[in-house]
Design a protein around this motif. Structure first.
Motif, PDB file in Angstrom:
ATOM      1  N   UNK A   1      -6.694  84.491  15.667  1.00 51.29           N
ATOM      2  CA  UNK A   1      -6.452  85.824  15.107  1.00 51.29           C
ATOM      3  C   UNK A   1      -4.969  85.964  14.783  1.00 51.29           C
ATOM      4  N   UNK A   2      -4.668  86.924  13.917  1.00 49.98           N
ATOM      5  CA  UNK A   2      -3.265  87.289  13.702  1.00 49.98           C
ATOM      6  C   UNK A   2      -3.143  88.796  13.817  1.00 49.98           C
TER       7      UNK A   2
ATOM      8  N   UNK B   1     -11.215  85.361  22.663  1.00 53.47           N
ATOM      9  CA  UNK B   1     -11.725  84.006  22.458  1.00 53.47           C
ATOM     10  C   UNK B   1     -10.814  83.148  21.588  1.00 53.47           C
ATOM     11  N   UNK B   2      -9.726  83.722  21.067  1.00 50.26           N
ATOM     12  CA  UNK B   2      -8.851  83.005  20.140  1.00 50.26           C
ATOM     13  C   UNK B   2      -8.196  81.797  20.797  1.00 50.26           C
ATOM     14  N   UNK B   3      -8.189  80.700  20.074  1.00 42.81           N
ATOM     15  CA  UNK B   3      -7.501  79.486  20.513  1.00 42.81           C
ATOM     16  C   UNK B   3      -6.116  79.357  19.881  1.00 42.81           C
ATOM     17  N   UNK B   4      -5.841  80.209  18.903  1.00 43.36           N
ATOM     18  CA  UNK B   4      -4.485  80.320  18.378  1.00 43.36           C
ATOM     19  C   UNK B   4      -4.261  81.750  17.920  1.00 43.36           C
TER      20      UNK B   4
ATOM     21  N   UNK C   1      -1.414  80.145  27.197  1.00 41.20           N
ATOM     22  CA  UNK C   1      -1.282  78.750  26.816  1.00 41.20           C
ATOM     23  C   UNK C   1      -1.954  78.377  25.510  1.00 41.20           C
ATOM     24  N   UNK C   2      -2.290  79.368  24.676  1.00 39.01           N
ATOM     25  CA  UNK C   2      -2.883  79.044  23.383  1.00 39.01           C
ATOM     26  C   UNK C   2      -1.789  78.751  22.362  1.00 39.01           C
ATOM     27  N   UNK C   3      -2.179  78.167  21.254  1.00 39.90           N
ATOM     28  CA  UNK C   3      -1.232  77.910  20.174  1.00 39.90           C
ATOM     29  C   UNK C   3      -0.746  79.250  19.629  1.00 39.90           C
TER      30      UNK C   3
ATOM     31  N   UNK D   1      -7.754  70.850  15.350  1.00 36.08           N
ATOM     32  CA  UNK D   1      -7.864  71.157  16.763  1.00 36.08           C
ATOM     33  C   UNK D   1      -6.603  71.888  17.200  1.00 36.08           C
ATOM     34  N   UNK D   2      -6.622  72.542  18.371  1.00 32.26           N
ATOM     35  CA  UNK D   2      -5.380  73.157  18.860  1.00 32.26           C
ATOM     36  C   UNK D   2      -4.227  72.154  18.950  1.00 32.26           C
TER      37      UNK D   2
END
Length: 245
Positions: A57-58, A72-75, A102-104, A233-234
């Protein structure tokens, strides 16, 4: 979505982060995704065959209380600055919360081509550098308005901003733009990874505009907040960000 910071923009979406955070995690979608820059294409191809996308998400101050811990965002990519006079008041909180999880994470600057590109780049970097950095942090130029400048002027402006930020940080910045805008103003910018907004296409089912052979992130909706998928991928996303010290 228009990232321009206007008082009435997306009124009421300050709680949207909480709404989205209650959704289930994004698990992957098959599609015709193309991804990132040339040196990553072979790895991306394998991921695309597996049908996996990375969800992100942004946000900006309009989602100042977005719950990153429950998301649920991974970045996540957040607004830092606009022009030479606007600093997003929620930047520090978002940056800190993504760091904890610790997500991107990434930071973007909304460009105004009426201004000096170096002045805008320095303004952005001052904001970003005011917070602790991590390897893999992404830096982004949000290019979606002309301020009345010509195609050639906007294009030259972007090149100066991007090259300056790269020289100062060692990061090849990403470009965010709407598909049609990127197709018109993005000639000669394909060395910079593309984050492209296109809402009429399914997640990842887009072809790259202008000179790009691939894309890194697809923003596919702005409801209830801006949502994105990446065929990277992250770890591969981090590879586009700040180098390890």
């Amino acid at each position: 979505m228009n990232h321009l910071d206007l008082p009435a923009k997306r009124l009421g979406l300050t709680v949207a982060g909480v709404l989205l955070a209650g959704t289930t995690a994004f698990t992957g979608t098959t599609g015709t995704a193309l991804a990132s820059t040339t040196d990553h294409d072979s790895r991306h191809g394998a991921q695309q065959k597996a049908g996996a996308f990375t969800y992100g998400v942004d946000v900006s101050r309009y989602e100042s209380q977005y719950d990153w811990n429950a998301s649920p965002a991974q970045f996540g990519i957040i607004k830092a600055t606009e022009g030479t006079t606007f600093r997003d008041s929620s930047f520090a909180r978002h940056w800190r919360e993504m760091g904890k999880k610790g997500i991107v994470r990434g930071a973007y600057h909304f460009a105004h081509p009426r201004n000096n590109p170096i002045a805008e780049a320095e303004y952005f970097l001052a904001m970003v550098n005011s917070q602790p950095a991590k390897a893999g942090d992404l830096l982004v130029l949000d290019l979606e308005t002309t301020d009345g400048r010509s195609v050639a002027e906007v294009n030259a402006w972007a090149k100066k901003w991007l090259s300056y930020v790269k020289a100062k940080t060692g990061v090849t910045p990403m470009i965010y733009s709407r598909w049609n805008f990127a197709n018109k103003y993005g000639k000669g910018l394909a060395q910079y990874p593309l984050w492209v907004a296109h809402y009429s296409k399914a997640k990842g089912a887009i072809t790259p505009p202008a000179d790009w052979k691939s894309w890194a992130i697809h923003q596919y909706t702005e409801s209830p907040i801006d949502q994105n998928v990446s065929a990277l991928t992250p770890a591969q996303l981090r590879g586009l960000g700040r180098p390890a010290v």
